[in-house]
Enzyme design. Sequence first.
Site, PDB file in Angstrom:
ATOM      1  N   SER A   1      47.709  35.623  34.577  1.00 33.74           N
ATOM      2  CA  SER A   1      47.335  35.254  35.841  1.00 33.74           C
ATOM      3  C   SER A   1      49.041  33.686  34.815  1.00 33.74           C
ATOM      4  O   SER A   1      48.996  33.177  36.399  1.00 33.74           O
ATOM      5  CB  SER A   1      46.527  34.401  35.459  1.00 33.74           C
ATOM      6  OG  SER A   1      45.421  35.367  35.780  1.00 33.74           O
TER       7      SER A   1
ATOM      8  N   HIS B   1      49.912  41.531  38.957  1.00 33.91           N
ATOM      9  CA  HIS B   1      48.388  40.287  39.015  1.00 33.91           C
ATOM     10  C   HIS B   1      47.832  40.506  39.861  1.00 33.91           C
ATOM     11  O   HIS B   1      47.954  40.517  41.373  1.00 33.91           O
ATOM     12  CB  HIS B   1      49.638  39.283  39.317  1.00 33.91           C
ATOM     13  CG  HIS B   1      48.202  37.796  39.223  1.00 33.91           C
ATOM     14  ND1 HIS B   1      47.814  36.702  39.543  1.00 33.91           N
ATOM     15  CD2 HIS B   1      47.368  38.111  37.743  1.00 33.91           C
ATOM     16  CE1 HIS B   1      47.617  36.313  39.643  1.00 33.91           C
ATOM     17  NE2 HIS B   1      46.469  36.842  38.673  1.00 33.91           N
TER      18      HIS B   1
ATOM     19  N   GLU C   1      50.625  40.694  42.919  1.00 33.75           N
ATOM     20  CA  GLU C   1      51.579  39.985  43.204  1.00 33.75           C
ATOM     21  C   GLU C   1      52.795  40.731  42.540  1.00 33.75           C
ATOM     22  O   GLU C   1      51.718  41.186  41.314  1.00 33.75           O
ATOM     23  CB  GLU C   1      51.279  38.729  42.774  1.00 33.75           C
ATOM     24  CG  GLU C   1      50.738  37.626  43.810  1.00 33.75           C
ATOM     25  CD  GLU C   1      50.747  36.179  42.570  1.00 33.75           C
ATOM     26  OE1 GLU C   1      51.125  35.211  44.101  1.00 33.75           O
ATOM     27  OE2 GLU C   1      50.369  36.331  41.933  1.00 33.75           O
TER      28      GLU C   1
ATOM     29  N   ASN D   1      49.060  31.033  42.873  1.00 36.97           N
ATOM     30  CA  ASN D   1      47.808  30.029  42.013  1.00 36.97           C
ATOM     31  C   ASN D   1      49.205  28.460  42.563  1.00 36.97           C
ATOM     32  O   ASN D   1      48.454  27.491  42.002  1.00 36.97           O
ATOM     33  CB  ASN D   1      47.758  30.561  40.748  1.00 36.97           C
ATOM     34  CG  ASN D   1      46.263  30.991  40.817  1.00 36.97           C
ATOM     35  OD1 ASN D   1      45.765  31.515  41.482  1.00 36.97           O
ATOM     36  ND2 ASN D   1      46.340  32.168  39.827  1.00 36.97           N
TER      37      ASN D   1
HETATM   38  N1  NAD Z   1      38.939  37.486  35.571  1.00 36.95           N
HETATM   39  C1  NAD Z   1      40.026  37.319  36.440  1.00 36.95           C
HETATM   40  O1  NAD Z   1      39.280  36.733  37.625  1.00 36.95           O
HETATM   41  C2  NAD Z   1      41.401  37.584  36.683  1.00 36.95           C
HETATM   42  C3  NAD Z   1      42.526  37.880  37.481  1.00 36.95           C
HETATM   43  C4  NAD Z   1      43.435  38.083  37.451  1.00 36.95           C
HETATM   44  C5  NAD Z   1      43.580  38.512  36.482  1.00 36.95           C
HETATM   45  N2  NAD Z   1      43.601  38.107  34.839  1.00 36.95           N
HETATM   46  C6  NAD Z   1      43.549  38.518  33.298  1.00 36.95           C
HETATM   47  O2  NAD Z   1      42.907  39.790  33.377  1.00 36.95           O
HETATM   48  C7  NAD Z   1      43.314  39.584  32.076  1.00 36.95           C
HETATM   49  C8  NAD Z   1      41.820  40.286  31.598  1.00 36.95           C
HETATM   50  O3  NAD Z   1      41.379  39.631  32.479  1.00 36.95           O
HETATM   51  P1  NAD Z   1      39.691  40.287  32.241  1.00 36.95           P
HETATM   52  O4  NAD Z   1      39.044  38.750  32.959  1.00 36.95           O
HETATM   53  O5  NAD Z   1      39.242  41.337  32.624  1.00 36.95           O
HETATM   54  O6  NAD Z   1      39.293  39.880  30.572  1.00 36.95           O
HETATM   55  P2  NAD Z   1      37.940  39.716  29.591  1.00 36.95           P
HETATM   56  O7  NAD Z   1      37.156  39.634  28.688  1.00 36.95           O
HETATM   57  O8  NAD Z   1      36.776  41.036  31.005  1.00 36.95           O
HETATM   58  O9  NAD Z   1      38.092  41.560  29.209  1.00 36.95           O
HETATM   59  C9  NAD Z   1      39.355  41.472  28.241  1.00 36.95           C
HETATM   60  C10 NAD Z   1      39.178  43.298  27.551  1.00 36.95           C
HETATM   61  O10 NAD Z   1      40.149  42.965  26.743  1.00 36.95           O
HETATM   62  C11 NAD Z   1      40.047  43.658  25.305  1.00 36.95           C
HETATM   63  N3  NAD Z   1      40.990  43.669  24.739  1.00 36.95           N
HETATM   64  C12 NAD Z   1      41.099  41.973  23.918  1.00 36.95           C
HETATM   65  N4  NAD Z   1      42.569  42.325  23.629  1.00 36.95           N
HETATM   66  C13 NAD Z   1      42.851  43.281  23.469  1.00 36.95           C
HETATM   67  C14 NAD Z   1      43.967  44.605  22.545  1.00 36.95           C
HETATM   68  N5  NAD Z   1      44.667  43.666  22.114  1.00 36.95           N
HETATM   69  N6  NAD Z   1      44.401  45.915  22.883  1.00 36.95           N
HETATM   70  C15 NAD Z   1      43.649  45.910  23.905  1.00 36.95           C
HETATM   71  N7  NAD Z   1      42.405  45.657  23.963  1.00 36.95           N
HETATM   72  C16 NAD Z   1      42.246  44.855  24.598  1.00 36.95           C
HETATM   73  C17 NAD Z   1      38.477  43.095  25.196  1.00 36.95           C
HETATM   74  O11 NAD Z   1      37.389  43.985  24.050  1.00 36.95           O
HETATM   75  C18 NAD Z   1      37.890  43.254  26.847  1.00 36.95           C
HETATM   76  O12 NAD Z   1      37.596  44.653  26.864  1.00 36.95           O
HETATM   77  C19 NAD Z   1      43.885  38.130  31.378  1.00 36.95           C
HETATM   78  O13 NAD Z   1      45.283  38.185  30.930  1.00 36.95           O
HETATM   79  C20 NAD Z   1      43.039  37.413  32.436  1.00 36.95           C
HETATM   80  O14 NAD Z   1      44.130  36.397  32.753  1.00 36.95           O
HETATM   81  C21 NAD Z   1      42.242  37.773  35.007  1.00 36.95           C
END
Ligand code: NAD
Length: 523
Positions: free
Chosen positions: A126, A147, A159, A197
């Site tokens: 993001s 995204h 996106e 954003n």
């Molecule tokens: N949550 C949101 O609203 C949102 C929206 C858009 C984008 N994002 C982006 O999506 C990504 C994930 O966000 P999320 O909210 O799902 O996070 P989350 O914490 O729910 O999940 C992340 C997962 O990745 C795993 N992980 C961490 N490092 C790892 C690695 N090196 N290899 C494999 N697995 C690994 C963790 O164990 C965890 O299960 C981030 O980059 C975040 O910025 C999040």
Amino acid sequence: MTADQDSISFRRIGIVGSGAMGRGIAQLFAQAGVPVSLFDTNPAAVESALRSLEGTFARLVEKGRLDEADAQRARAALSPAASLESLADCDLVIEAIVERLDAKRSLFESLEKIVGESAVLATNTSSLSVTAIAAGSTHPERIAGLHFFNPVPLMKVVEVVRAARTADPVIERLQALVRATGHLAVTTRDTPGFIVNHAGRGYGTEALAALGEGVATVPEIDRILREQVSFDGRGFRLGPLELFDLTALDVSQPVMESIFRQFYDEPRFRPSVIAAQRLAAGLLGRKTNEGFYRYVDGTQQQEAEPAAPAVAVRPPVWVAPGPWAGRVAQAARALGAVVRDTASPGPDELILVAPLGLDASAATRAAARGDDGPDLPAERVVAIDALFPIEPGSCRRRVLMTTPATRAEYRDAAHAIFASDGVPVTMLRDSPGFIAQRVIAMIVSIGSEIAQQRIATPTDIDGAVRAGLGYPLGPLSMGDALGADTVCTILGNLNRLTGDPRYRIGGWLRRRAALGLSLLQED
Ligand SMILES: NC(=O)c1ccc[n+]([C@@H]2O[C@H](COP(=O)([O-])OP(=O)(O)OC[C@H]3O[C@@H](n4cnc5c(N)ncnc54)[C@H](O)[C@@H]3O)[C@@H](O)[C@H]2O)c1
């Protein structure tokens, strides 16, 4: 929903990171019938993702939103991956791991050694630069951003992010893939905040600026943006400050800071001391039961609005000349006021002005208003925001503003007149651009800058904002609905009165206003 399988050029999708986003992305593609393998460094996360998707499909079938056959197909499309190496036969791998540049770069470096030469790698970041994530890899041309928004199946926009070295066919294949799921694919250059954003900065930031200037209280600002704003009857579903409470300040404040810094202190994105302090105090929003509002058992606590003042005798009204004079006079008459048609106000009349981007004090001066009417005695002047309909039956809230010299009896008389049909009135302290004018003008201004910088097409900007933020219109269509020249008048006056460069008018907007063109018109 059955996907248009022919347009999907990927045979197997790998998803790395099976948290909130990874599982949502997996659901979307599994329901589109594409085989998906899920990996996570924490195997329990994969198990929990698959279990929760199982429950999701069962619920969708129960509610009649998914055929049992389609649910079976979606279940069959999902599989766990025990190691990164087992993603070797994926021709697209999407990462949704922790939001850290070093982690994402090293993941892509590892993946490059595992997947085939023609495989595409995508990041769901993001806030990080996709270009920076791709910079450490041998083949940055096959890396792009994809995204998604949370929750992925419900937020129907993705996106597709073009980094500095991403190849065109990679973008085209990702666009086609997203479209095949039924989501809107919008394409953006890799810039801070991408489209959604970035375009979303105006709403909250400008509301915080107004709060910081002491123009109105928290509930007053929220009510204005929910109820006064009306594009064919549609306004914002949530006020900006209650929206901060929903997303939580520990998420929103770092985003505001980061976008401001990443655009080298662009004043349009200047964050607020208020939000920084509230974050420091732990007033995060709903999740801490206290933010801009208090929450009891999840319910927002609201103080009742004060009733309109009782006024025994209403003075006659005189409306200063200007573009909205007709609208104001018509509304006042419809509300039972005696409106005088003389060239200048009589000695006891309530004087109404309807400024654009000016405060009520400035609007007492004919030169500032830009008309040939008289200068006005400030003690009898009340300003009304006529940017949106104010006639009885056409509005849900009216917004007035006094000068520091306005006498209480004239303030109360104006309040009573404009509340006489039961429509609530918000009375602001004197400030340029009321609340709605300045917030909407900033949304249009920032949207126009995104178009000017060729970050995305006007159509994609509007589509992304409507789907991603739920605004009644996209920023460029909002500008068209009000008139680009009106938006320029608001911004120009705000800029002149405050001296603040955040209100400067960008080229995209100025040129289209000058030529009478739509803001959606490309060069
Ligand atoms: N949550 C949101 O609203 C949102 C929206 C858009 C984008 N994002 C982006 O999506 C990504 C994930 O966000 P999320 O909210 O799902 O996070 P989350 O914490 O729910 O999940 C992340 C997962 O990745 C795993 N992980 C961490 N490092 C790892 C690695 N090196 N290899 C494999 N697995 C690994 C963790 O164990 C965890 O299960 C981030 O980059 C975040 O910025 C999040």
